[in-house]
Design an enzyme around this catalytic site. Structure first.
Site: not given
Ligand SMILES: Cc1cc2nc3c(=O)[nH]c(=O)nc-3n(C[C@H](O)[C@H](O)[C@H](O)COP(=O)(O)O)c2cc1C
Length: 339
Positions: A20, A71, A101, A184, A224, A226, A246
């Site tokens: 988001v 999504q 979420c 995740h 997913n 980290g 992400g």
């Molecule tokens: C700013 C931000 C917004 C996020 N918004 C969503 C979202 O809209 N839907 C979702 O499933 N996960 C959302 N996430 C979680 C990410 O999709 C992901 O699961 C999480 O950041 C872990 O992955 P990463 O460590 O690669 O960032 C968001 C993460 C961040 C940092």
């Protein structure tokens, strides 16, 4: 015969996580300037926003963004059905349900991660989504939740934290024809940790994601949480089908050049060439009356770890930055050999 058989899920080694306020159409266009193959996601969009909203604004995207997954977050099968039906006229490649979420706003409405306490309900929502679309449907969830102090009393299982709990959840969801699970690898703590902390504090338990793939091999499992380097990606790919990244992409978008190898390509684009593409994009959105800042704010990581990083961030963070400024910036960067 399985009525869902026709729908082929998208099998793409790398996807860019839905985020988001980040993975809007401008950021997705920026990703495409560097990499044309990774699977993109929209931000999470609530079913109600789709049902009541300005559709082209919420759901519209450009062809170059394909392959792309929409999504949604939904609280009931009825609203999920309506929202997915409405989205049919846009050419999304897959529709995904957010069950990960932990945000109060989302959980307060019985959406997102708290739904893990209700696997049958999740299955019904996904079944409704599946029947509303010709596209494949997938789920993104956590390995578990801790719902103490927040989930209503009638729920017997407020803590849903073991591998067995997750396996039970997955098996219930799988029964309605869902094949793709983006997991995740940490639990969500619904009370006591905020959204950001819920992406950092609960420990990563990659082994449980590997185990579910091993025990139910016909699932398509995407891991997913980290993941930061190509070396890490390669290690995960020994155990699961694909990887979702992400924050690291947002912080260091040039890492997208290293992903060419997953698509049999050698991506050689330079920062200078990317800025040239950015100038064209900014000129285009300016013509449509869109503030360039809405795009430029997503590009602050372009010089991650480089000499010019501070200089770049300062320039593009200026709310008044435009294509003219970007052209001058490119000249300056070239003169100072920061590119
Ligand atoms: C700013 C931000 C917004 C996020 N918004 C969503 C979202 O809209 N839907 C979702 O499933 N996960 C959302 N996430 C979680 C990410 O999709 C992901 O699961 C999480 O950041 C872990 O992955 P990463 O460590 O690669 O960032 C968001 C993460 C961040 C940092």
């Amino acid at each position: 015969m399985n009525k869902y058989k026709k729908k082929e899920i998208i099998k793409n080694k790398i996807s860019i996580a839905p985020m988001v306020d980040r993975t809007d159409r401008h950021f997705r266009n920026f990703v495409r300037m560097i990499n044309k193959d990774v699977l993109l996601y929209t931000e999470m969009i609530t079913a109600q926003a789709i049902i009541n909203g300005d559709l082209d604004y919420i759901l519209g995207f450009e062809k170059i963004e394909n392959p792309i997954v929409l999504q949604i977050a939904a609280t009931s099968p009825e609203e999920a059905y309506k929202a997915v039906k409405i989205s049919e006229k846009y050419d999304y490649d897959e529709i995904n349900l957010n069950v990960g979420c932990p945000s109060d706003r989302v959980s307060g409405n019985m959406m997102g991660a708290c739904l893990m306490a209700y696997p049958e309900k999740v299955a019904k929502i996904l079944e409704a989504m599946n029947s509303a679309t010709s596209k494949p449907v997938s789920i993104k969830h956590r390995i578990g939740i801790d719902g103490t102090k927040i989930l209503p009393d009638e729920i017997s299982k407020k803590v849903f934290d073991t591998y067995e709990d997750m396996k039970n959840f997955v098996e219930i969801v799988k029964k309605v024809g869902i094949k793709k699970f983006i997991i995740h690898a940490r639990i969500a703590v619904l009370a006591g940790l905020d959204t950001k902390q819920n992406r950092e504090i609960p420990p990563l338990r990659y082994d449980e994601v590997y185990k579910i793939k091993k025990e139910i091999p016909d699932l398509y499992v995407e891991i997913n949480g980290g993941i930061k380097t190509v070396e890490e990606i390669d290690k995960h790919l020994e155990h699961v089908d694909s990887v979702m990244i992400g924050r690291q992409i947002y912080e260091n978008p040039m890492i997208l050049t290293q992903f060419g190898k997953y698509y049999g390509k050698n991506i050689k684009i330079t920062r200078e060439e990317i800025i040239e593409k950015m100038i064209k994009y900014v000129e285009k959105i300016e013509l449509n009356g869109i503030r360039p800042h809405l795009f430029l704010m997503h590009t602050h990581g372009l010089f991650f770890g480089q000499k010019g990083s501070k200089f770049w961030k300062r320039a593009i963070n200026n709310p008044k930055a435009d294509s003219f400024m970007l052209k001058n910036l490119l000249k300056e960067l070239k003169n100072e050999r920061k590119i």
